[in-house]
Design a protein around this motif. Structure first.
Motif, PDB file in Angstrom:
ATOM      1  N   TRP A  36       0.620  -1.382  -0.413  1.00 44.04           N
ATOM      2  CA  TRP A  36       0.020   0.162   0.109  1.00 44.04           C
ATOM      3  C   TRP A  36       0.645   1.177   0.036  1.00 44.04           C
ATOM      4  O   TRP A  36       0.674   2.181  -1.268  1.00 44.04           O
ATOM      5  CB  TRP A  36      -0.959   0.003   1.126  1.00 44.04           C
ATOM      6  CG  TRP A  36      -1.823   0.467   0.915  1.00 44.04           C
ATOM      7  CD1 TRP A  36      -2.483   1.627   0.617  1.00 44.04           C
ATOM      8  CD2 TRP A  36      -3.323   0.164   0.366  1.00 44.04           C
ATOM      9  NE1 TRP A  36      -3.614   2.399   0.461  1.00 44.04           N
ATOM     10  CE2 TRP A  36      -4.268   0.860   0.351  1.00 44.04           C
ATOM     11  CE3 TRP A  36      -3.638  -1.417   0.291  1.00 44.04           C
ATOM     12  CZ2 TRP A  36      -6.041   0.500   0.045  1.00 44.04           C
ATOM     13  CZ3 TRP A  36      -5.409  -1.458  -0.059  1.00 44.04           C
ATOM     14  CH2 TRP A  36      -5.953  -0.599  -0.087  1.00 44.04           C
ATOM     15  N   PHE A  37       1.613   1.280   0.956  1.00 38.77           N
ATOM     16  CA  PHE A  37       2.711   2.271   0.446  1.00 38.77           C
ATOM     17  C   PHE A  37       3.601   2.937  -0.419  1.00 38.77           C
ATOM     18  O   PHE A  37       3.747   3.346  -1.189  1.00 38.77           O
ATOM     19  CB  PHE A  37       3.508   2.314   2.557  1.00 38.77           C
ATOM     20  CG  PHE A  37       4.694   3.408   2.571  1.00 38.77           C
ATOM     21  CD1 PHE A  37       4.452   4.286   2.619  1.00 38.77           C
ATOM     22  CD2 PHE A  37       5.979   2.955   1.413  1.00 38.77           C
ATOM     23  CE1 PHE A  37       5.748   5.136   2.926  1.00 38.77           C
ATOM     24  CE2 PHE A  37       6.986   4.261   1.965  1.00 38.77           C
ATOM     25  CZ  PHE A  37       6.996   5.219   2.142  1.00 38.77           C
ATOM     26  N   PHE A  38       4.029   1.074  -1.265  1.00 39.00           N
ATOM     27  CA  PHE A  38       4.531   1.553  -2.540  1.00 39.00           C
ATOM     28  C   PHE A  38       4.141   2.162  -3.426  1.00 39.00           C
ATOM     29  O   PHE A  38       4.463   3.155  -4.493  1.00 39.00           O
ATOM     30  CB  PHE A  38       5.638  -0.058  -2.793  1.00 39.00           C
ATOM     31  CG  PHE A  38       6.325  -0.123  -1.768  1.00 39.00           C
ATOM     32  CD1 PHE A  38       7.289   0.717  -1.431  1.00 39.00           C
ATOM     33  CD2 PHE A  38       6.674  -1.570  -1.501  1.00 39.00           C
ATOM     34  CE1 PHE A  38       9.174   0.468  -0.493  1.00 39.00           C
ATOM     35  CE2 PHE A  38       8.006  -2.221  -0.820  1.00 39.00           C
ATOM     36  CZ  PHE A  38       8.539  -0.965  -0.432  1.00 39.00           C
ATOM     37  N   GLY A  39       2.321   1.970  -2.714  1.00 37.82           N
ATOM     38  CA  GLY A  39       1.735   1.912  -4.158  1.00 37.82           C
ATOM     39  C   GLY A  39       1.645   4.214  -4.156  1.00 37.82           C
ATOM     40  O   GLY A  39       1.377   4.678  -5.514  1.00 37.82           O
ATOM     41  N   MET A  40       1.701   4.072  -2.808  1.00 35.20           N
ATOM     42  CA  MET A  40       1.376   5.724  -2.958  1.00 35.20           C
ATOM     43  C   MET A  40       2.193   6.197  -2.824  1.00 35.20           C
ATOM     44  O   MET A  40       2.314   7.372  -3.885  1.00 35.20           O
ATOM     45  CB  MET A  40       1.155   6.050  -1.144  1.00 35.20           C
ATOM     46  CG  MET A  40      -0.580   5.112  -1.137  1.00 35.20           C
ATOM     47  SD  MET A  40      -0.711   5.951   0.890  1.00 35.20           S
ATOM     48  CE  MET A  40      -1.843   7.904   0.694  1.00 35.20           C
ATOM     49  N   ILE A  41       3.193   6.021  -3.123  1.00 32.68           N
ATOM     50  CA  ILE A  41       5.122   6.597  -3.534  1.00 32.68           C
ATOM     51  C   ILE A  41       4.986   6.425  -5.031  1.00 32.68           C
ATOM     52  O   ILE A  41       5.258   6.979  -5.764  1.00 32.68           O
ATOM     53  CB  ILE A  41       6.037   5.801  -3.118  1.00 32.68           C
ATOM     54  CG1 ILE A  41       6.164   5.797  -1.438  1.00 32.68           C
ATOM     55  CG2 ILE A  41       7.211   5.889  -3.830  1.00 32.68           C
ATOM     56  CD1 ILE A  41       7.862   4.884  -1.462  1.00 32.68           C
ATOM     57  N   CYS A  42       4.781   5.202  -5.954  1.00 34.41           N
ATOM     58  CA  CYS A  42       4.119   5.356  -7.429  1.00 34.41           C
ATOM     59  C   CYS A  42       3.227   5.991  -7.911  1.00 34.41           C
ATOM     60  O   CYS A  42       3.699   7.054  -8.851  1.00 34.41           O
ATOM     61  CB  CYS A  42       3.838   3.376  -7.646  1.00 34.41           C
ATOM     62  SG  CYS A  42       5.080   2.406  -7.633  1.00 34.41           S
ATOM     63  N   GLN A  43       2.197   6.674  -6.798  1.00 34.83           N
ATOM     64  CA  GLN A  43       1.437   7.451  -7.937  1.00 34.83           C
ATOM     65  C   GLN A  43       1.978   8.796  -7.611  1.00 34.83           C
ATOM     66  O   GLN A  43       1.179   9.583  -8.061  1.00 34.83           O
ATOM     67  CB  GLN A  43       0.368   6.948  -6.545  1.00 34.83           C
ATOM     68  CG  GLN A  43      -1.221   8.175  -6.741  1.00 34.83           C
ATOM     69  CD  GLN A  43      -1.688   8.444  -5.642  1.00 34.83           C
ATOM     70  OE1 GLN A  43      -1.509   8.386  -4.408  1.00 34.83           O
ATOM     71  NE2 GLN A  43      -3.319   7.640  -5.978  1.00 34.83           N
ATOM     72  N   GLY A  44       2.838   9.363  -6.813  1.00 37.13           N
ATOM     73  CA  GLY A  44       3.403  10.198  -6.676  1.00 37.13           C
ATOM     74  C   GLY A  44       3.828  11.318  -5.905  1.00 37.13           C
ATOM     75  O   GLY A  44       4.337  12.207  -5.631  1.00 37.13           O
TER      76      GLY A  44
END
Length: 376
Positions: free
Chosen positions: A102-110
């Motif tokens: 979930w955290f990595f997903g929010m990072i990828c979102q930018g």
């Protein structure tokens, strides 16, 4: 980062194929098509751009295949701990993985790295969809036998269909599968509101723009997609099924899902953006067929050496996805190739893109040689 043990070779190579298409092949092909404006390339590119709404092309398979393969690995990864009865350890591991994804997903979102908290969106990324599908599948895998897993998976598939077909509110739903009228869209707008991707606050009102991907209700079928991978994993892990029969079973179940998905699509259209039940079965059918093909060629025929380079992507798939999503190497290439544009003309941008994605490969290759992998 961690060292890893031996894994199912065909799975790592198939995962590598998926990531290679995402982070290397499609960006280069897309850049080349724009530069050349060639009829053949332009036609080919229709398979490498998401459909606007109904329908399904090759590029729509990338995300379901990623999720499917997360499920395939689960029976292998969970077996030892389930056999030893260490459910507490598994639940801790599941929670850790879900939170990290979930955290990595929010990072990828930018938006986390941009520190723009006015654009923090809670649920809008492939890694978060994998996290939700993984969470659902892990709970089923730990607590139910295969028969129970099948029953609950079918129930999730039908629950999504039932809600989308029969439930309505404020003009949304009741069999409406249009971009602005489906019930999944209503739930995301109502519950996520300001924290939904693509939302802008205009004069005190939420403007949802043209963003039409849904996540909350679609989570039911995210779980189904990962579970179809789990069922493929059950087949591949079984010691009672011969290798050739494993490939045959995977192929047979893939064709069956493909057919059911197409038939279901006559009532509930195949729409990836809202992850309809027909799309779930249709895409999972293709995933089964690809898994059968890769397993047959690599694990049965022993031709893995020809495709071993794809494991560089497959063994570090999460890292490859994150790097591709948040790091733009083109500025480096522009700096190093300053002056070449006047000689390459229209070929300059494809050259920059090729070099940029090649840097990602070289980084993954460097890590692979040192057997360093990002694990969550």
């Amino acid at each position: 980062m961690n060292r890893v043990s031996n894994r199912l070779e065909s799975l790592d190579i198939l995962r590598g194929f998926d990531l290679f298409c995402l982070v290397f092949f499609q960006p280069v092909l897309s850049s080349l098509a724009r530069a050349l404006d060639n009829d053949i390339l332009n036609t080919a590119m229709t398979q490498f751009r998401h459909v606007q709404w109904e329908g399904f092309v090759f590029w729509d398979l990338i995300m379901p295949l990623f999720m499917f393969m997360a499920g395939v690995s689960m029976p292998f990864a969970f077996h030892k701990h389930l056999h030893e009865g260490s459910k507490k350890f598994l639940y801790k591991r599941i929670l850790k993985r879900v939170l990290l994804l979930w955290f990595f997903g929010m990072i990828c979102q930018g938006n986390l790295l941009a520190l723009d908290f006015s654009k923090i969106y809670l649920y809008s990324n492939t890694l978060q969809a994998i996290a939700m599908g993984y969470l659902i599948s892990a709970i089923l895998l730990i607590n139910l036998d295969v028969r129970g897993q099948l029953i609950v998976t079918a129930a999730l598939l039908l629950a999504y269909w039932g809600v989308m077909t029969f439930v309505g509110a404020n003009g949304y739903g009741r069999g409406n599968f249009t971009p602005d009228g489906n019930f999944a869209e209503y739930l995301d707008r109502t519950i996520l509101g300001r924290f939904r991707d693509g939302v802008k606050l205009t004069e005190g009102r939420l403007d949802f723009g043209n963003y039409r991907y849904t996540w909350l209700l679609s989570s039911l079928n995210f779980g189904v997609t990962v579970m179809t991978g789990v069922f493929a994993g059950h087949i591949l892990r079984s010691s009672k099924i011969t290798k050739i029969n494993k490939a045959v079973w995977l192929l047979g179940f893939g064709i069956l899902q493909l057919a059911v998905g197409l038939l279901w699509g006559l009532q509930m259209p195949i729409i990836k953006k809202i992850w309809t039940s027909s799309m779930t079965l249709y895409s999972s059918g293709i995933c089964f067929i690809l898994m059968a093909l890769f397993y047959y060629v690599i694990d049965y025929l022993g031709k893995g050496n020809y495709f071993a380079w794809l494991k560089i992507y497959g063994m570090n798939s999460i890292l490859a996805y994150i790097i591709f999503s948040i790091v733009d190497f083109s500025s480096i290439i522009h700096s190093l190739s300053f002056g070449l544009e006047q000689f390459l003309g229209n070929g300059y941008q494809p050259f920059v893109k090729l070099c940029s994605v090649s840097l990602i490969f070289l980084l993954l290759y460097f890590l692979d040689k040192r057997r360093v992998y990002l694990k969550v």
